[in-house]
Design an enzyme around this catalytic site. Structure first.
Site, PDB file in Angstrom:
ATOM      1  N   GLU A  88       1.630   3.330   2.401  1.00  0.00           N
ATOM      2  CA  GLU A  88       2.526   3.448   3.580  1.00  0.00           C
ATOM      3  C   GLU A  88       3.411   2.228   3.948  1.00  0.00           C
ATOM      4  O   GLU A  88       4.174   2.247   4.771  1.00  0.00           O
ATOM      5  CB  GLU A  88       1.780   4.145   4.699  1.00  0.00           C
ATOM      6  CG  GLU A  88       1.106   3.169   5.798  1.00  0.00           C
ATOM      7  CD  GLU A  88      -0.148   3.492   5.631  1.00  0.00           C
ATOM      8  OE1 GLU A  88      -0.987   2.809   6.675  1.00  0.00           O
ATOM      9  OE2 GLU A  88      -1.030   4.405   5.165  1.00  0.00           O
ATOM     10  N   ALA A  89       2.824   0.878   3.307  1.00  0.00           N
ATOM     11  CA  ALA A  89       3.354  -0.202   4.007  1.00  0.00           C
ATOM     12  C   ALA A  89       3.322  -1.528   3.136  1.00  0.00           C
ATOM     13  O   ALA A  89       2.598  -1.316   2.230  1.00  0.00           O
ATOM     14  CB  ALA A  89       2.948  -0.603   5.429  1.00  0.00           C
ATOM     15  N   ASP A 119      -5.468   0.197   9.557  1.00  0.00           N
ATOM     16  CA  ASP A 119      -4.758   1.388   8.626  1.00  0.00           C
ATOM     17  C   ASP A 119      -4.858   2.586   9.793  1.00  0.00           C
ATOM     18  O   ASP A 119      -5.734   3.516   9.310  1.00  0.00           O
ATOM     19  CB  ASP A 119      -4.923   1.488   7.256  1.00  0.00           C
ATOM     20  CG  ASP A 119      -4.543   0.334   6.518  1.00  0.00           C
ATOM     21  OD1 ASP A 119      -3.706  -0.180   7.058  1.00  0.00           O
ATOM     22  OD2 ASP A 119      -4.828   0.642   5.412  1.00  0.00           O
ATOM     23  N   ASP A 171      -8.719   8.587   8.555  1.00  0.00           N
ATOM     24  CA  ASP A 171      -8.621   8.084   7.086  1.00  0.00           C
ATOM     25  C   ASP A 171      -9.619   6.964   6.858  1.00  0.00           C
ATOM     26  O   ASP A 171      -9.213   6.288   5.918  1.00  0.00           O
ATOM     27  CB  ASP A 171      -7.041   7.785   6.714  1.00  0.00           C
ATOM     28  CG  ASP A 171      -6.950   7.843   5.329  1.00  0.00           C
ATOM     29  OD1 ASP A 171      -7.788   8.613   4.377  1.00  0.00           O
ATOM     30  OD2 ASP A 171      -6.282   6.820   4.696  1.00  0.00           O
ATOM     31  N   GLY A 215       0.774  -1.160  -0.086  1.00  0.00           N
ATOM     32  CA  GLY A 215      -0.216   0.005  -0.021  1.00  0.00           C
ATOM     33  C   GLY A 215       0.760   1.197   0.025  1.00  0.00           C
ATOM     34  O   GLY A 215       2.041   1.153  -0.068  1.00  0.00           O
TER      35      GLY A 215
END
Length: 293
Positions: free
Chosen positions: A28-29, A195, A168, A26
């Site tokens: 961020e990870a 998340d 988010d 994704g």
């Protein structure tokens, strides 16, 4: 599969036994399915700031507490050490939020360990034992949409009562997990919120209200595709109004209706407050910049 370098430490420490496969990558990870004894879990490897597309906006990091005063000053000054500390704080924010929300009864993946920028946690599964789908990959009947929307509104309230706003929340970071039934009872599908590195403190972040309204609006718009009556609801403003008044609790009955005040707004007073806040922030940054590390 061959273990990624970032997972070697967990293998050496005996926290995981094998790496099964990559589950997703994704903004961020990256997430990998791993085996830990008889259990299947997932390992979330946070990307470095230079590789991550998700911007560490001031809106999210505002008023986050850093225990070490030297780290706080370095982060404010933007030094190399400060950027490293900011990155560490960003990663640990999700771990802190997961433990905090799990303790409050919010349905989130159970965290097990956090080491060297890798979060080891529960693998949320479907009825077949495979990784659970995200909401955006599932179609719902109107009845299912109403049920899941009500469940998630209750989870948003539970999060807010625990002092957390997701920041988010949308159909892209909610999984549809299968909860096995007991005895002869059939299992059920329940949403699980994931998340959370951008989660904010509800009382300490000036943007918390806007983020909560956006989170609740995202839920309304998504489930409103299947149950159009939801598009007329106003759960976000209702929840925040009750929270501000000190009347919000986990069992508070919500209506989805909200009457906005019609009084005239003193724009000059609002602008003065904005200018005062800007001046205070400039003065604070100046003090931090001249402080001795």
């Amino acid at each position: 599969m061959k273990a990624p370098p970032r997972l070697q430490t967990l293998l050496e420490e005996g926290l995981i036994d094998t790496v099964v496969r990559q589950l997703m990558s994704g903004k961020e990870a990256m997430v990998f399915v791993v085996r830990c004894g008889d259990e299947t879990r997932c390992a979330k490897i946070y990307k470095e700031a230079t590789q991550r597309s998700f911007r560490q906006a001031v809106d999210y990091t505002e008023n986050r507490k850093v225990k070490n005063s030297r780290s706080a000053r370095a982060m404010a000054k933007g030094s190399k050490f400060g950027r490293q500390e900011q990155e560490s704080a960003w990663q640990s924010a999700e771990v802190d939020a997961l433990y905090r929300l799990a303790a409050a009864g919010v349905r989130v993946p159970r965290p097990f360990n956090f080491l060297d920028g890798v979060l080891l946690m529960e693998l949320v599964t479907d009825a077949q034992g495979d990784a659970a789908p995200r909401l955006n990959d599932v179609a719902f009947t109107p009845e299912q949409a109403l049920q899941h929307h009500a469940t998630l509104i209750a989870e948003v309230v539970r999060m807010l009562c625990a002092g957390v706003v997701h920041g988010d929340l949308s159909e892209f970071n909610i999984l549809l997990a299968h909860i096995p039934g007991e005895g002869d009872q059939p299992g059920v599908d329940e949403p699980v919120i994931i998340d959370l590195p951008q989660a904010v403190d509800a009382a300490g972040n000036n943007h918390a209200q806007r983020m909560l309204l956006r989170d609740v609006g995202n839920l309304r718009d998504f489930f409103g595709q299947f149950a159009p009556e939801l598009l007329q609801t106003e759960y976000g403003p209702e929840i925040w109004s009750l929270y501000q008044a000190g009347w919000l609790g986990n069992e508070t009955a919500l209506t989805g209706r909200f009457e906005r005040a019609t009084a005239d707004v003193d724009m000059q007073a609002v602008l003065r407050e904005i200018d005062d806040a800007r001046d205070e922030e400039a003065a604070r940054r100046l003090r931090m910049a001249t402080a001795v590390v």
